[in-house]
Design a protein around this motif. Structure first.
Motif, mmCIF file in Angstrom:
data_model
loop_
_atom_site.group_PDB
_atom_site.id
_atom_site.type_symbol
_atom_site.label_atom_id
_atom_site.label_comp_id
_atom_site.label_asym_id
_atom_site.label_seq_id
_atom_site.Cartn_x
_atom_site.Cartn_y
_atom_site.Cartn_z
ATOM 1 N N THR A 1 0.837 -1.198 0.000
ATOM 2 C CA THR A 1 0.000 0.000 0.000
ATOM 3 C C THR A 1 0.872 1.248 0.000
ATOM 4 O O THR A 1 2.063 1.202 0.308
ATOM 5 C CB THR A 1 -0.923 0.023 1.226
ATOM 6 N N GLN A 2 0.261 2.363 -0.348
ATOM 7 C CA GLN A 2 0.862 3.699 -0.286
ATOM 8 C C GLN A 2 1.990 3.915 -1.293
ATOM 9 O O GLN A 2 2.679 4.941 -1.229
ATOM 10 C CB GLN A 2 1.353 4.016 1.133
ATOM 11 N N TYR A 3 2.172 2.990 -2.233
ATOM 12 C CA TYR A 3 3.214 3.195 -3.235
ATOM 13 C C TYR A 3 2.960 4.470 -4.038
ATOM 14 O O TYR A 3 3.891 5.202 -4.389
ATOM 15 C CB TYR A 3 3.291 1.990 -4.177
ATOM 16 N N GLY A 4 1.684 4.747 -4.320
ATOM 17 C CA GLY A 4 1.359 5.890 -5.163
ATOM 18 C C GLY A 4 1.625 7.239 -4.533
ATOM 19 O O GLY A 4 1.667 8.255 -5.250
ATOM 20 N N ASN A 5 1.806 7.287 -3.216
ATOM 21 C CA ASN A 5 2.118 8.579 -2.585
ATOM 22 C C ASN A 5 3.337 9.230 -3.216
ATOM 23 O O ASN A 5 3.385 10.452 -3.404
ATOM 24 C CB ASN A 5 2.400 8.391 -1.087
ATOM 25 N N ARG A 6 4.335 8.437 -3.537
ATOM 26 C CA ARG A 6 5.591 8.998 -4.051
ATOM 27 C C ARG A 6 5.423 9.558 -5.464
ATOM 28 O O ARG A 6 6.319 10.261 -5.965
ATOM 29 C CB ARG A 6 6.698 7.940 -4.010
ATOM 30 N N LEU A 7 4.302 9.266 -6.103
ATOM 31 C CA LEU A 7 4.020 9.776 -7.440
ATOM 32 C C LEU A 7 3.126 11.013 -7.400
ATOM 33 O O LEU A 7 2.845 11.609 -8.442
ATOM 34 C CB LEU A 7 3.342 8.690 -8.281
#
Length: 419
Positions: free
Chosen positions: A186-192
């Motif tokens: 989860t939360q991988y997309g935060n960095r994008l």
């Protein structure tokens, strides 16, 4: 230097000047009004309304809810920062703050529109009708509209936050899904996502975690093995309580401490709006930066290291609490606490009169604090006692959070300019 005790003194001085720039300066001929007599109370009313709105209709992802706070209160801070001539300063600012937060929240949590409309009407009923109120409402609405527009498509909606992530092949040190659920990352997309003040998600990317053969790593693993096990004989009852107390959402756990700061430190609605806005802007950017470092280093969690690693392997070791589905380094709870401490120290001062905090994950437990730093120290220890982070991950998280808070405070003047 003890990283947990350093203070960004220059940043704090600059932030103090920033709040001073928004302070109310009544004219010598000003006469008290009922809104002026209750200066600052409107901010607390709308702080509580924001918290209630998110509790009732918030998103499933913490950073999305942080975004709601940030947009709403950034609009309020911008709307209240400058006061046009020919109006009562306090009346104008009260109307502007309420209008800005109302409009932003109604757009971001439309299911609560009825309650928000009622809250706005209650605020406006307490402000004398006239140009001060009218111009304040218009300014708040305009800044809410512009703040919302500026954040369209920023990648902080739940689907984008949890963008798919391809798990690396199993290898020493590499993150793998963890028991008991073995859930996808989860939360991988935060960095994008699009930050508020960071130049990029990797602006403060942390250096690599300790090498697997280093003395520090071995000490980290031994500590979490001993104190974080479900059946630990080393962890005391108070330490178990600490783990339980700080287990839940950082956004939820810091809502009361921030309210204490809002109530006690600044003098006007404009100053209070600035404090809330900068706090949550810093926390959105911190969560973006956290995911960048997590997925840049993809360090495995303690449960994986202990069950499958080469150091005293124990396939049956189980942590006190289930491990969240993202990499170990850095600890997100501690990036949050580091950023929160940085902003609160700078804008509210490092210490205050005793205040109490409760936790939904430790029913019946109330803890008392006099500094924001105490919250950080407990967060560092709590994640070890939970068995879900190493001390290196916790301390690196505090550093990252403080770095992002400093960035927010240094760029605050530009951020707060009306759009």
């Amino acid at each position: 230097m003890n990283l947990l005790r350093s203070r960004p003194a220059l940043v704090a001085l600059g932030a103090t000047a920033l709040l001073a720039a928004t302070a109310a300066v009544p004219s010598a001929s000003a006469t008290p009004t009922r809104s002026a007599a209750a200066a600052g109370s409107i901010a607390l009313d709308w702080y509580d309304t924001t918290a209630q709105t998110i509790a009732a209709a918030g998103a499933t992802t913490q950073v999305t809810n942080s975004r709601t706070w940030a947009i709403s209160w950034l609009a309020a801070a911008r709307a209240t920062r400058a006061v046009p001539s020919g109006v009562d300063r306090s009346e104008y600012r009260s109307a502007a703050l309420a209008s800005a937060v109302h409009d932003a929240l109604a757009a971001l949590a439309p299911a609560r529109t009825e309650q928000l409309d009622a809250a706005l009407q209650q605020t406006l009923d307490a402000i004398p009708d006239g140009p001060s109120e009218d111009k304040g409402v218009a300014a708040g609405s305009r800044q809410a509209e512009l703040a919302l527009k500026s954040r369209e498509g920023d990648g902080l909606d739940p689907a984008s936050v949890n963008a798919p992530y391809t798990v690396p092949a199993p290898a020493p040190g590499e993150w793998q899904p963890t028991p008991s659920a073995y859930a996808p990352a989860t939360q991988y997309g935060n960095r994008l996502a699009k930050p508020f003040t960071l130049t990029s998600a990797d602006q403060y990317r942390l250096p690599a975690p300790p090498a697997l053969d280093s003395r520090r790593y071995k000490a980290d693993l031994a500590e979490v093995r001993a104190y974080g096990a479900q059946n630990s004989t080393q962890r005391t009852a108070h330490q178990t309580e600490t783990a339980n107390f700080w287990l839940g959402s950082s956004l939820t756990l810091y809502t009361e401490p921030l309210r204490v700061a809002v109530d006690r430190a600044p003098r006007s609605d404009a100053e209070r709006a600035t404090l809330v806005a900068l706090f949550h802007v810093a926390l959105v950017d911190t969560q973006i930066a956290t995911s960048d470092s997590k997925y840049a280093h993809t360090r495995w969690r303690p449960v994986t290291a202990i069950r499958t690693g080469s150091i005293d392997q124990d396939p049956d070791w189980t942590p006190l609490h289930n491990t969240p589905a993202h990499p170990d380094y850095p600890s997100g709870h501690n990036t949050y606490s580091g950023a929160a401490e940085g902003v609160l120290d700078a804008l509210a001062g490092p210490s205050t009169a005793p205040f109490q905090v409760s936790s939904p994950t430790a029913p019946g437990v109330t803890r008392t604090y006099t500094t924001w730093h105490q919250l950080t120290v407990e967060n560092v220890d709590a994640r070890i006692y939970s068995g879900i982070h190493t001390r290196s991950a916790d301390e690196a998280g505090v550093t990252l959070g403080r770095n992002v808070a400093g960035q927010t405070l240094r760029t605050a003047d530009r951020l707060l300019r009306s759009l």
